[in-house]
Scaffold this active site. Sequence first.
Site, mmCIF file in Angstrom:
data_model
loop_
_atom_site.group_PDB
_atom_site.id
_atom_site.type_symbol
_atom_site.label_atom_id
_atom_site.label_comp_id
_atom_site.label_asym_id
_atom_site.label_seq_id
_atom_site.Cartn_x
_atom_site.Cartn_y
_atom_site.Cartn_z
ATOM 1 N N ARG A 72 0.851 -1.207 0.000
ATOM 2 C CA ARG A 72 0.000 0.000 0.000
ATOM 3 C C ARG A 72 0.879 1.248 0.000
ATOM 4 N NH1 ARG A 72 -4.026 -0.114 4.880
ATOM 5 N NH2 ARG A 72 -5.042 -1.740 3.660
ATOM 6 N N ARG A 141 -1.763 6.896 9.586
ATOM 7 C CA ARG A 141 -1.601 6.430 8.198
ATOM 8 C C ARG A 141 -1.780 7.577 7.221
ATOM 9 N NH1 ARG A 141 -4.396 0.533 8.220
ATOM 10 N NH2 ARG A 141 -3.145 -0.330 9.896
ATOM 11 N N LYS A 214 -4.035 1.142 14.830
ATOM 12 C CA LYS A 214 -4.012 2.028 13.663
ATOM 13 C C LYS A 214 -4.675 3.375 13.969
ATOM 14 C CE LYS A 214 -6.393 -0.858 10.971
ATOM 15 N NZ LYS A 214 -7.366 -1.486 10.040
ATOM 16 N N LYS A 216 -6.228 7.027 11.936
ATOM 17 C CA LYS A 216 -6.562 7.585 10.619
ATOM 18 C C LYS A 216 -7.033 9.041 10.712
ATOM 19 C CE LYS A 216 -7.794 3.070 8.823
ATOM 20 N NZ LYS A 216 -8.822 2.234 8.208
ATOM 21 N N CYS A 434 -15.159 -3.399 -0.674
ATOM 22 C CA CYS A 434 -13.775 -3.655 -0.261
ATOM 23 C C CYS A 434 -13.196 -4.791 -1.114
ATOM 24 C CB CYS A 434 -13.731 -4.039 1.209
ATOM 25 S SG CYS A 434 -14.341 -5.710 1.487
ATOM 26 N N CYS A 440 -7.730 -10.950 0.642
ATOM 27 C CA CYS A 440 -7.846 -10.561 2.047
ATOM 28 C C CYS A 440 -7.992 -11.784 2.952
ATOM 29 C CB CYS A 440 -9.032 -9.629 2.248
ATOM 30 S SG CYS A 440 -9.210 -9.195 3.989
ATOM 31 N N CYS A 479 -16.395 -8.710 5.391
ATOM 32 C CA CYS A 479 -16.356 -9.047 6.825
ATOM 33 C C CYS A 479 -16.702 -7.787 7.602
ATOM 34 C CB CYS A 479 -14.982 -9.607 7.208
ATOM 35 S SG CYS A 479 -13.765 -8.363 7.642
ATOM 36 N N CYS A 483 -14.060 -2.040 5.730
ATOM 37 C CA CYS A 483 -13.105 -1.312 4.893
ATOM 38 C C CYS A 483 -13.747 -0.430 3.816
ATOM 39 C CB CYS A 483 -12.118 -2.286 4.253
ATOM 40 S SG CYS A 483 -11.139 -3.173 5.477
HETATM 41 FE FE1 SRM Z 1 -9.143 -2.174 5.896
HETATM 42 C C1 SRM Z 1 -7.777 -4.749 7.604
HETATM 43 C C2 SRM Z 1 -8.209 -3.522 2.983
HETATM 44 C C3 SRM Z 1 -9.861 0.733 4.354
HETATM 45 C C4 SRM Z 1 -10.937 -1.199 8.634
HETATM 46 N N1 SRM Z 1 -8.106 -3.818 5.394
HETATM 47 C C5 SRM Z 1 -7.581 -4.749 6.253
HETATM 48 C C6 SRM Z 1 -6.707 -5.757 5.512
HETATM 49 C C7 SRM Z 1 -5.307 -5.237 5.535
HETATM 50 C C8 SRM Z 1 -6.806 -7.223 5.983
HETATM 51 C C9 SRM Z 1 -5.825 -7.697 7.005
HETATM 52 O O1 SRM Z 1 -5.642 -7.065 8.064
HETATM 53 O O2 SRM Z 1 -5.268 -8.762 6.760
HETATM 54 C C10 SRM Z 1 -7.335 -5.641 4.095
HETATM 55 C C11 SRM Z 1 -6.419 -5.995 2.929
HETATM 56 C C12 SRM Z 1 -7.234 -6.566 1.798
HETATM 57 C C13 SRM Z 1 -6.493 -6.658 0.517
HETATM 58 O O3 SRM Z 1 -6.318 -7.800 0.015
HETATM 59 O O4 SRM Z 1 -6.119 -5.631 -0.048
HETATM 60 C C14 SRM Z 1 -7.898 -4.235 4.128
HETATM 61 N N2 SRM Z 1 -8.936 -1.484 4.031
HETATM 62 C C15 SRM Z 1 -8.635 -2.230 2.934
HETATM 63 C C16 SRM Z 1 -8.837 -1.456 1.654
HETATM 64 C C17 SRM Z 1 -7.832 -1.791 0.569
HETATM 65 C C18 SRM Z 1 -10.273 -1.697 1.160
HETATM 66 C C19 SRM Z 1 -10.545 -1.230 -0.255
HETATM 67 O O5 SRM Z 1 -11.110 -2.027 -0.976
HETATM 68 O O6 SRM Z 1 -10.239 -0.100 -0.611
HETATM 69 C C20 SRM Z 1 -8.744 -0.024 2.204
HETATM 70 C C21 SRM Z 1 -7.346 0.509 2.210
HETATM 71 C C22 SRM Z 1 -7.296 1.881 2.757
HETATM 72 C C23 SRM Z 1 -5.958 2.546 2.657
HETATM 73 O O7 SRM Z 1 -5.586 2.914 1.565
HETATM 74 O O8 SRM Z 1 -5.331 2.719 3.711
HETATM 75 C C24 SRM Z 1 -9.214 -0.232 3.637
HETATM 76 N N3 SRM Z 1 -10.124 -0.471 6.431
HETATM 77 C C25 SRM Z 1 -10.417 0.561 5.604
HETATM 78 C C26 SRM Z 1 -11.415 1.394 6.192
HETATM 79 C C27 SRM Z 1 -12.053 2.604 5.533
HETATM 80 C C28 SRM Z 1 -11.412 3.909 5.929
HETATM 81 O O9 SRM Z 1 -10.445 3.919 6.683
HETATM 82 O O10 SRM Z 1 -11.895 4.918 5.467
HETATM 83 C C29 SRM Z 1 -11.738 0.831 7.423
HETATM 84 C C30 SRM Z 1 -12.839 1.321 8.384
HETATM 85 C C31 SRM Z 1 -12.479 2.532 9.139
HETATM 86 C C32 SRM Z 1 -11.745 2.199 10.380
HETATM 87 O O11 SRM Z 1 -10.528 2.061 10.327
HETATM 88 O O12 SRM Z 1 -12.386 2.006 11.430
HETATM 89 C C33 SRM Z 1 -10.914 -0.339 7.565
HETATM 90 N N4 SRM Z 1 -9.286 -2.822 7.814
HETATM 91 C C34 SRM Z 1 -10.143 -2.333 8.758
HETATM 92 C C35 SRM Z 1 -10.067 -3.160 9.933
HETATM 93 C C36 SRM Z 1 -10.890 -2.969 11.231
HETATM 94 C C37 SRM Z 1 -10.239 -2.057 12.193
HETATM 95 C C38 SRM Z 1 -10.951 -2.004 13.507
HETATM 96 O O13 SRM Z 1 -10.980 -0.961 14.123
HETATM 97 O O14 SRM Z 1 -11.483 -3.015 13.962
HETATM 98 C C39 SRM Z 1 -9.148 -4.185 9.647
HETATM 99 C C40 SRM Z 1 -8.716 -5.332 10.563
HETATM 100 C C41 SRM Z 1 -7.780 -4.888 11.633
HETATM 101 O O15 SRM Z 1 -7.262 -3.779 11.665
HETATM 102 O O16 SRM Z 1 -7.551 -5.713 12.520
HETATM 103 C C42 SRM Z 1 -8.699 -3.961 8.294
HETATM 104 FE FE1 SF4 Z 2 -10.943 -7.754 4.118
HETATM 105 FE FE2 SF4 Z 2 -12.950 -7.379 5.771
HETATM 106 FE FE3 SF4 Z 2 -11.530 -5.313 4.958
HETATM 107 FE FE4 SF4 Z 2 -13.123 -6.473 3.277
HETATM 108 S S1 SF4 Z 2 -13.763 -5.440 5.154
HETATM 109 S S2 SF4 Z 2 -10.983 -5.912 2.859
HETATM 110 S S3 SF4 Z 2 -13.020 -8.577 3.885
HETATM 111 S S4 SF4 Z 2 -10.782 -6.943 6.217
#
Ligand code: SRM
Ligand code: SF4
Length: 569
Positions: A72, A141, A214, A216, A434, A440, A479, A483
């Site tokens: 990323r 981030r 994390k 943001k 997502c 993922c 899930c 995201c």
């Molecule tokens: Fe996310 C984890 C993809 C935005 C909340 N996110 C992940 C992981 C890295 C899975 C992992 O931990 O193994 C995913 C990788 C998938 C892949 O194959 O690429 C993933 N997140 C994404 C992306 C690529 C989704 C997309 O389709 O665009 C986004 C990348 C953003 C970036 O450029 O940095 C992405 N993730 C978000 C957002 C939206 C936002 O921030 O605006 C959220 C919700 C907002 C928030 O943070 O509360 C988000 N991602 C999570 C979480 C849950 C965090 C939590 O508080 O519980 C995880 C899991 C974790 O952190 O344990 C996670």
């Molecule tokens: Fe993976 Fe869940 Fe984030 Fe979708 S919402 S990219 S399934 S961690």
Amino acid sequence: MVGKAKNEGVKDNSNYLRGTIKEGLADQITGAISEDDQILTKFHGMYQQDDRDIRADRRKKFLDKAYSFMIRVRLPGGTCTPEQWLKMDYISDNYANHTIKITTRQTFQFHGVIKNNLRDSLQEMNKVCLDTIAACGDVNRTVMCNPNPHESAHHSVVLKLARDISNHLLPKTAAYHEIWLDDELLEGGEEKAEKDFKGAEEEPIYGKHYLPRKFKTVIAVPPVNDVDIFAHCLGFIAITEGDKVIGYNVTVGGGMGMTHGDTTTFPRTADLMGFCTVEQAVDVAEKVVIAQRDLGNRDERKWARLKYTVEKLGIAKFREEVENRLGYKLQAPKPFKFESTGDRYGWIKGSDNKWHCTLFIQNGRVKDTKNFPMKTGLREIAKIHKGEYRLTNNQNIIISSVDEKDKPQIEKLLKEYKLDTFNQSGLRKNSMACVALPTCGLALAESERYLPDLVSELEQEFEKNGLREEPVVIRMTGCPNGCARPYLAEIGLVGTNPGKYNLYLGAAFDGSRLNKLFKKDIEGVKVRETLSPVIADYAKNKASGEHFGDFVIRKNYVKATTAGNNFHA
Ligand code: SRM
Ligand code: SF4
């Protein structure tokens, strides 16, 4: 003292994010790295993954998982040059799976990068002054801001703040340079000094344990809330007078992630904390980060985000903690109004007399298919484009700052490569999914590969009822981590099991209210018939200008969620 969470010990023993990453990269016996290093590489912007489509088959054949990495990019404000675009295109073809993913946080991701290609990918990026430092991990981030194509004066101010905060809050360790760039210094560019960590071996802002989780940060320019400000730990809402940004309302404590079946975890909309001047904004960001460093939960990662710190202390007490660290008081928040979270598509002339064109990129996936060579088209445009690109927070692309005389040539290429798809339905234009499967590791169900088809089905219902153009926000995730910010969608779908989703309804169109569970664990193929009567009712009985999310609450399909702590009620 080290917190009880496993990650705290790993950070503690890592020698400022080095761990044994270098040794792991040299190990040719496996395509993987050690578990502890997997935690640390996140701080360097990459995740170890495996191809889940072939996981079971490989297990049957007693083969190891097909390991690769997701990378990323850190891209504050989502802005890049055509040269940088071409480099992304090059990296995707030479080191990744031939696709580029535009994320929901305004940056690029690559999938399928094998261990031996990680360093080359990062070195190629470095040649165009891009990096992946702190794109993931327990740190601040990449900072998002409104890509605002038409008000260039506001955009330049918020873009500068996004970059200033991102650079200011970068980890100072030299680990990234040592491991990935052979300690080379970044080439050229005015940001060189900011990015030169050589010699720095302490973390003045984060300390040895970095943040509990994390973090943001985003910046919005009303009336557009495309950054979904209430979904983030820290937000700045630009308050403007004419062409001038006079300061920012500050929000804290938003977040989406939760765990199915665990009501102690929940999505939460951020609270308004106060107002600061333009000059104070970076300092405020630093002190909010420091307050969370000191007060966040380091024993239980599921409660470690800033949203739980704010929920536990209450906004008045948290504000006091921030003000104590600032040494001055924040002012009272100023009035503001948001109208929408989506993008506007097509061409628009900016206040700087340049043209900007927003392209719809389905779920942010840039790739070539036989009938739609989108990636090639964007490459051809990048070869002649003299302006810049702005990635949006809805996974789209803006070809930005085009001179009047260059517009026809770009229009021609958009047509030739079928990129001028501005006539999508109101539902599709406001859809977001997502990544989920196959990369993922946390996905419970499909998302990016399924939402386009589901939207096609629902479009038929909307069209049948004369609502083709109606903007309705629909988002899907594989899930509950959220995201694609599904709990802020008027129609939210969250994977529970293969082929099954929780269906949430009733978020506000302007991104200020969370939705509520409408149907639990329904099959994807049943979503259309479940929503069909609701859509028909909406067409017949909606008040003038009433959005779908407000309508379903007025008609008692769901109760309004007024705060994160009553999301499950
Ligand atoms: Fe996310 C984890 C993809 C935005 C909340 N996110 C992940 C992981 C890295 C899975 C992992 O931990 O193994 C995913 C990788 C998938 C892949 O194959 O690429 C993933 N997140 C994404 C992306 C690529 C989704 C997309 O389709 O665009 C986004 C990348 C953003 C970036 O450029 O940095 C992405 N993730 C978000 C957002 C939206 C936002 O921030 O605006 C959220 C919700 C907002 C928030 O943070 O509360 C988000 N991602 C999570 C979480 C849950 C965090 C939590 O508080 O519980 C995880 C899991 C974790 O952190 O344990 C996670
Ligand atoms: Fe993976 Fe869940 Fe984030 Fe979708 S919402 S990219 S399934 S961690």
